[in-house]
Design an enzyme around this catalytic site. Sequence first.
Site, PDB file in Angstrom:
ATOM      1  N   ASP A 161     -21.005 -23.358  -6.719  1.00  0.00           N
ATOM      2  CA  ASP A 161     -21.459 -21.950  -7.195  1.00  0.00           C
ATOM      3  C   ASP A 161     -20.193 -21.132  -7.643  1.00  0.00           C
ATOM      4  O   ASP A 161     -19.498 -20.996  -6.905  1.00  0.00           O
ATOM      5  CB  ASP A 161     -22.176 -21.211  -6.268  1.00  0.00           C
ATOM      6  N   ASP A 221     -23.521 -21.576 -14.124  1.00  0.00           N
ATOM      7  CA  ASP A 221     -22.528 -21.660 -13.143  1.00  0.00           C
ATOM      8  C   ASP A 221     -22.793 -22.308 -11.828  1.00  0.00           C
ATOM      9  O   ASP A 221     -22.191 -22.042 -10.972  1.00  0.00           O
ATOM     10  CB  ASP A 221     -22.233 -19.989 -12.706  1.00  0.00           C
ATOM     11  N   GLU A 222     -23.717 -23.118 -12.055  1.00  0.00           N
ATOM     12  CA  GLU A 222     -24.164 -24.206 -10.650  1.00  0.00           C
ATOM     13  C   GLU A 222     -24.411 -25.543 -10.714  1.00  0.00           C
ATOM     14  O   GLU A 222     -24.921 -25.809 -12.119  1.00  0.00           O
ATOM     15  CB  GLU A 222     -25.388 -23.440 -10.308  1.00  0.00           C
TER      16      GLU A 222
END
Length: 368
Positions: free
Chosen positions: A14, A115-116
């Site tokens: 993350d 973003d993960e």
Amino acid sequence: MTSSSNPRAIIALDLDYFYAQCEEVRNPAIRDKPVVICVYSGRSEISGAVSTSNYPARRLGVRSGMSIAFAKKILKDNASAVFLSIDLEYYQSVSDRIMDILRSRSEKFEQASIDEAFVEVSSQYDSGYLNAIKVAKAIKEDILSSEKLTSSVGIGSSKLLAKMAADSKKPDGFAVILPGEERSFLGPLPVGKLFGVGPKTSEKLKSINVSTIGELALVNEEKLSDLFGRKLGPSLKDWANGRDESPVVEKPIEQMSRIVTLKSDATIFEFQDVLQPISEDLARKLHSSGLLCKSIGIIGITDALKVKSRSKSLPVPTESGKIIFETASELFSNFFEEEKESRLRRIGIKISDLQGMHSKIGSLEDYF
DNA sequence: AATACCGGCGAGT
DNA sequence: TCATACTCGCCGGTATT
């Protein structure tokens, strides 16, 4: 014949306060100042919402989703606060570089959002997750050296556990839940921390006196099915018990949408100028992905912030901006005929039922 | 009786 | 305080075959 296998070893990654951290990298002078990433709606000078913010801003009470006006109020005595307009293209390019590297180095990889991501390293399993820990540390350091971004990682026996581990230590965190530790990790947490359990589900659970994940794990399955449906009910029980078999796999794109806020609320169909560019946008995006859409829908958000939608499936899949535009226009006309009293604040188009350009679906009748 | 379609809701980033 | 822009999954109801 019996078969048994090791638990999986999954790493959840993350990127910390991603948009705001990208801005810090682009302009290191704003590091340590409160940074607020804003989506301006254009209705007035400051109208719009906060997308995200860095930790100095969060410590002062700024939250995702709050109005920009409120964030400005919170930070009004803070001369150093920085309000930036969201620059999605830039964040996307940073994300693409990171994800491409991870994807190319992983046997199993799944990008979960901008973003993960998940990386599975089950093939070199060891009971202390020593190999997974080594890989995860290497990933963190790679991202730090190549993009100057900190990230939080979690390691666990499922995507759910890995993700919740990562969430438990942020920012720049590192957390491991070893096989067997699943229930002791989850049990004490409030239900709202369980992935997939938001405010509505928390409220319902509270009404049956369930406030921790450990309590949820013990609730009768039929009861959960009655309350949450035949799919979500049993899933909630599984998740609360640390069971999640969902594989680490890249998922094909299922839908695309574009939505915009109008300068003022509308009561009739008068948005050709708005719909035209977003139709072309969607068509371009479709084309660049080599896809066709079989269904086209419209989205409206009323002045009372209720979501309205209409959709239509096409006789033949398309990538045409003209057809997207014409279909959306027709749906909006029909919508306002049905709901004359509706005032729309935001409008958008969603295309779905996406399929590869050359997939052979349908029968002869579709062509003649 | 199964499958497809449709509009709404909830959750996540 | 005044509320963005996306994505995905599921639900119940109804229509189609």
